[in-house]
Design a protein around this motif. Structure first.
Motif, short mmCIF file in Angstrom:
data_model
loop_
_atom_site.label_atom_id
_atom_site.label_comp_id
_atom_site.label_asym_id
_atom_site.label_seq_id
_atom_site.Cartn_x
_atom_site.Cartn_y
_atom_site.Cartn_z
N PHE A 57 0.80 -1.22 0.00
CA PHE A 57 0.00 0.00 0.00
C PHE A 57 0.84 1.28 0.00
N ALA A 58 2.14 1.16 0.20
CA ALA A 58 3.01 2.34 0.22
C ALA A 58 3.05 3.09 -1.11
N PRO A 59 3.13 2.42 -2.27
CA PRO A 59 3.24 3.17 -3.53
C PRO A 59 2.03 4.06 -3.83
N ASN A 60 0.86 3.72 -3.32
CA ASN A 60 -0.35 4.50 -3.61
C ASN A 60 -0.67 5.53 -2.54
N VAL B 108 12.22 6.22 21.71
CA VAL B 108 11.52 7.10 20.78
C VAL B 108 11.40 6.47 19.40
N ILE B 109 12.49 5.92 18.90
CA ILE B 109 12.46 5.26 17.60
C ILE B 109 13.54 4.19 17.58
N SER B 110 13.18 3.01 17.08
CA SER B 110 14.12 1.88 17.07
C SER B 110 14.93 1.86 15.78
N ALA B 111 15.99 1.08 15.77
CA ALA B 111 16.81 0.92 14.57
C ALA B 111 15.99 0.31 13.43
N ASP B 112 15.09 -0.64 13.75
CA ASP B 112 14.23 -1.24 12.73
C ASP B 112 13.30 -0.20 12.11
N GLU B 113 12.78 0.70 12.96
CA GLU B 113 11.90 1.75 12.44
C GLU B 113 12.67 2.72 11.54
N VAL B 114 13.88 3.07 11.93
CA VAL B 114 14.71 3.95 11.11
C VAL B 114 14.99 3.29 9.76
N SER B 115 15.32 2.01 9.77
CA SER B 115 15.58 1.28 8.53
C SER B 115 14.34 1.26 7.63
N PHE B 116 13.18 0.98 8.23
CA PHE B 116 11.94 0.96 7.47
C PHE B 116 11.66 2.34 6.86
N THR C 176 13.77 4.72 6.20
CA THR C 176 14.75 5.02 5.16
C THR C 176 14.32 4.40 3.84
N ASP C 177 13.91 3.13 3.87
CA ASP C 177 13.41 2.46 2.67
C ASP C 177 12.17 3.17 2.12
N LEU C 178 11.26 3.51 3.01
CA LEU C 178 10.00 4.14 2.62
C LEU C 178 10.24 5.48 1.94
N THR C 179 11.08 6.32 2.53
CA THR C 179 11.29 7.65 1.96
C THR C 179 12.19 7.62 0.72
N THR C 180 13.00 6.60 0.59
CA THR C 180 13.84 6.46 -0.60
C THR C 180 13.02 5.95 -1.78
#
Length: 177
Positions: free
Chosen positions: A133-136, A150-158, A160-164
């Motif tokens: 659902f991210a592309p739409n 506040v924010i985990s390493a997994d969330e930061v990784s996710f 980063t992928d999402l915004t890239t």
């Protein structure tokens, strides 16, 4: 897109961060989406405007025959049976998404709110569903939990992928304050 009649706001985050509870509060409907102390949401819920409340289950095609069952109208109580890990473990019922129509003024302008399964934890299939659902997405709300880091390493990784790959239009909501 909102001027054209539809704006898809996708709510994402790791499991158990309060995504469904946030949407329930945003729309002023405490029991709209199922919530639970265990992993609740396992299927995407799309919330759209409708003149009266209606819950409809949309199914995935059968992998062998290609046949897709027609949508099924269900009661509020049956949402758990089709849209949660408890009622539909591993998506054994082959649900694509659940559409909920509501006579809510926030949705009347063309806003579509998409509640996604959590992206972390042991449920890789939930992450895969969320990525579909991210592309739409015209905008994304990423939910963070104030009772943990506040924010985990997994969330930061996710993120980063999402915004890239998809969008930089992100809002953050902190729950459980």
């Amino acid at each position: 897109r909102l001027n054209l009649g539809t704006f898809r706001l996708v709510v994402m985050g790791e499991i158990k961060k309060g995504k469904s509870s946030f949407i329930n509060a945003l729309l002023g409907e405490p029991n709209l989406l199922p919530t639970d102390s265990n992993v609740a949401t396992s299927i995407v819920f799309k919330l759209v405007y409708g003149p009266e409340r209606q819950n409809k289950v949309f199914f995935l095609p059968d992998p062998e025959s290609g046949y897709t069952k027609p949508p099924l109208v269900i009661s509020r109580e049956q949402l758990v049976d089709y849209g949660t890990e408890k009622g539909n473990p591993g998506n054994e019922k082959r649900v694509d998404f659940i559409g909920i129509e509501l006579p809510n003024s926030l949705l009347e302008t063309g806003l579509v709110i998409v509640d996604t399964p959590g992206v972390g934890g042991l449920f890789k299939a939930h992450r895969d569903v969320t990525w579909r659902f991210a592309p739409n997405a015209d905008g994304i709300i990423f939910v963070l939990d104030s009772t943990e880091a506040v924010i985990s390493a997994d969330e930061v990784s996710f993120l980063t992928d999402l915004t890239t790959k998809y969008t930089k239009r992100l809002l953050f909501v902190q729950t459980k304050i």
